[in-house]
Design an enzyme around this catalytic site. Structure first.
Site, PDB file in Angstrom:
ATOM      1  N   SER A 254      43.009 -19.232  40.946  1.00  0.00           N
ATOM      2  CA  SER A 254      41.666 -18.884  40.504  1.00  0.00           C
ATOM      3  C   SER A 254      40.783 -20.117  40.661  1.00  0.00           C
ATOM      4  CB  SER A 254      41.686 -18.445  39.039  1.00  0.00           C
ATOM      5  OG  SER A 254      41.891 -19.583  38.224  1.00  0.00           O
ATOM      6  N   LYS A 255      39.537 -19.951  40.254  1.00  0.00           N
ATOM      7  CA  LYS A 255      38.578 -21.057  40.420  1.00  0.00           C
ATOM      8  C   LYS A 255      39.045 -22.336  39.728  1.00  0.00           C
ATOM      9  CE  LYS A 255      34.413 -18.851  41.832  1.00  0.00           C
ATOM     10  NZ  LYS A 255      34.315 -17.462  41.336  1.00  0.00           N
TER      11      LYS A 255
END
Ligand code: GLU
Length: 499
Positions: A254-255
């Site tokens: 994810s980010k």
């Protein structure tokens, strides 16, 4: 055998990310390997989060990776339209088919009621999800409530006599879900829009998709989708669920783990062929050794039996290493072409100025390609070559221009550089070769002083080649400017009593 038709079906709720790109690559490789058709379908049923900008970014990201699609946006095709928002009539017709089969019913439960049901004890039969209240409504009264415009969704009625749904996943083998885990899923929302599971099956059926290749976050949707395919009396496609991609910490990518969009990698200097190579081998392998693979070999060799069912770890260091390998493997002209956008983007030169510099850039290319793992790294390495003057970094001056004879050394170097008739690296080297002995200095001291005077830093491209690229006039002018700098510094030191 039926002709292979696969689809990549991104939701345009964001840009093309690493996981989606890998799914697209495997779909594309499988289609090309089998002489099949690669369909791009835009699953834009979420009107709030889908944007045209995201659609464009996804197409750009796919093209950047070198993936082409046979049907879909901008390609057309006989199974279109390829945007789900343009297929409402198709979903309405499919709902009719499911209703006619007795497998769809309207549900009038409000969101508040549903939340209450979820919170209360689970149904005595051990069913998860919706308790099927509206399934037991009298058909005529339900129909008149629909007629009267009462808000409702359409649900799929999971058959009562169902024990389990089982399928042979091309990657994971046999997968079985007990019927008790299957909800009476919503097919059509109260605003008339189809849900993902419904729209996806209708489209996969009507687009004659033979293999559904996607991330295994969709695994639990598959039994529901199989029931829908069966109700629509359409052959169930083969499913191939790809393992998740994790960050180094073992959590879903994810980010938090840094850049996840493909274009962010493009913008930080990764080459598309390196990213394609890296993602191709993130979960699939050709054999135990191969780390370098081009798209042609991928297409020739791709099959599901070498896709791992274990999560793959996304390792930025490895991607960076691979990118460096690809950069070094580019031939000179190719490297020059790839370097130009970075030179322009950093404002080092204009397009006008770059024209006519090809020979010069060709000379520069091998010096730089050896030193960069990402294309963005070339900008600081070469910027000294594009300006008239440079600023000498204070720490570089302290390190290389602070010995007692620094001014005499630079003066001697400047004089020596005026003499050779040409200014090729070999001539420059010859002109400077005897200087250390004549000045009774170590070669390193002399050359480092010249380097800092001319490039402003202690770390730079090889010295003689750098001077050649810079040309005699700018080299001499920069040494003169460094001498002026040394004089000014000496005056300040004297005024402050440091000498
Ligand atoms: N639009 C879905 C997604 O982006 C597609 C999933 C599928 O391939 O069925 O996750």
């Amino acid at each position: 055998m039926q002709k292979v038709r696969v689809r990549f079906a991104p939701s345009p709720t964001g840009h093309l990310h690493i996981g989606g790109a890998r799914t697209a690559i495997y779909n594309w490789a499988f289609a090309r390997h089998n002489g099949g058709t690669f369909v791009l379908r835009i699953d834009d049923t979420d009107p709030e989060r889908s944007t045209q900008e995201n659609v464009e970014a996804i197409l750009r990201g796919l093209r950047w990776l070198g993936l082409d699609w046979d049907e879909g946006p901008e390609a057309g095709g006989e199974y279109g339209p390829y945007f789900q928002t343009q297929r409402s009539d198709t979903y309405a017709a499919a709902l009719e088919t499911i209703r006619a089969a007795g497998r769809a019913y309207p549900c009038f439960c409000s969101p508040a009621e549903l939340a209450l049901k979820r919170d209360s004890a689970r149904d005595a039969r051990g069913l998860s999800g919706y308790d099927r209240t509206c399934r037991c409504l009298d058909a005529d009264s339900a129909a008149s409530r629909v007629e009267a415009g009462e808000p409702h969704v359409w649900r799929f009625a999971v058959p009562d006599d169902l024990n389990e749904v089982s399928f042979e996943d091309a990657i994971r083998g046999n997968v079985t879900f007990p019927a008790s885990s299957l909800d009476d899923l919503v097919l059509v929302r109260s605003d008339g829009t189809p849900t993902y599971n419904f729209a996806s099956v209708v489209d996969d059926a009507l687009m004659d998709i033979t293999h559904v290749i996607r991330g295994d976050d969709h695994l639990s949707n598959t039994p529901k989708q199989i029931l829908l395919f069966e109700t629509l009396r359409h052959p169930v496609p083969t499913f191939a669920h790809l393992p998740m991609i994790w960050g180094a910490d073992g959590k879903r990518l994810s980010k938090r783990h840094g850049a996840t969009s493909v274009e962010a990698y493009r913008d930080s200097g990764y080459l598309p062929e390196a990213v394609l190579n890296y993602l191709a081998l993130l979960g699939w392998s050709l054999d135990a050794e191969t780390t370098l693979i081009d798209s042609r070999t991928l297409v020739e060799t791709f099959s599901f039996d070498r896709v791992s069912s274990n999560p793959a770890i996304f390792d930025t260091d490895k991607l960076e290493w691979l990118n460096g390998v690809y950069i070094r493997a580019l031939d000179v002209d190719e490297f020059v072409d790839r370097m130009k956008p970075w030179i322009l983007g950093a404002g080092l030169a204009s397009a006008e100025e770059l024209r006519g510099l090809d020979d010069w850039l060709r000379k520069l290319a091998p010096l730089v390609s050896e030193r960069a793992k990402r294309m963005d790294e070339i900008v600081p390495i070469i910027s000294f070559l594009f300006s008239q003057d440079i600023a000498i970094a204070p720490d570089a001056a302290a390190k290389a221009l602070s010995f007692p004879d620094a001014a005499a050394t630079l003066t001697a170097a400047r004089d020596a550089l005026q003499t050779p008739p040409g200014f090729r690296d070999s001539e420059i080297e010859a002109a400077l070769r005897d200087l250390p002995a004549a000045l009774e200095q170590k070669p390193k001291t002399v050359f480092q002083a010249v380097r800092v005077a001319v490039t402003g830093t202690t770390v730079s491209l090889p010295l003689f080649e750098s001077l050649e690229l810079l040309g005699r006039d700018r080299t001499v002018a920069r040494i003169s400017a460094a001498l002026t700098f040394l004089e000014a510094r000496a005056r300040v030191d004297a005024a402050e009593g440091r000498t």
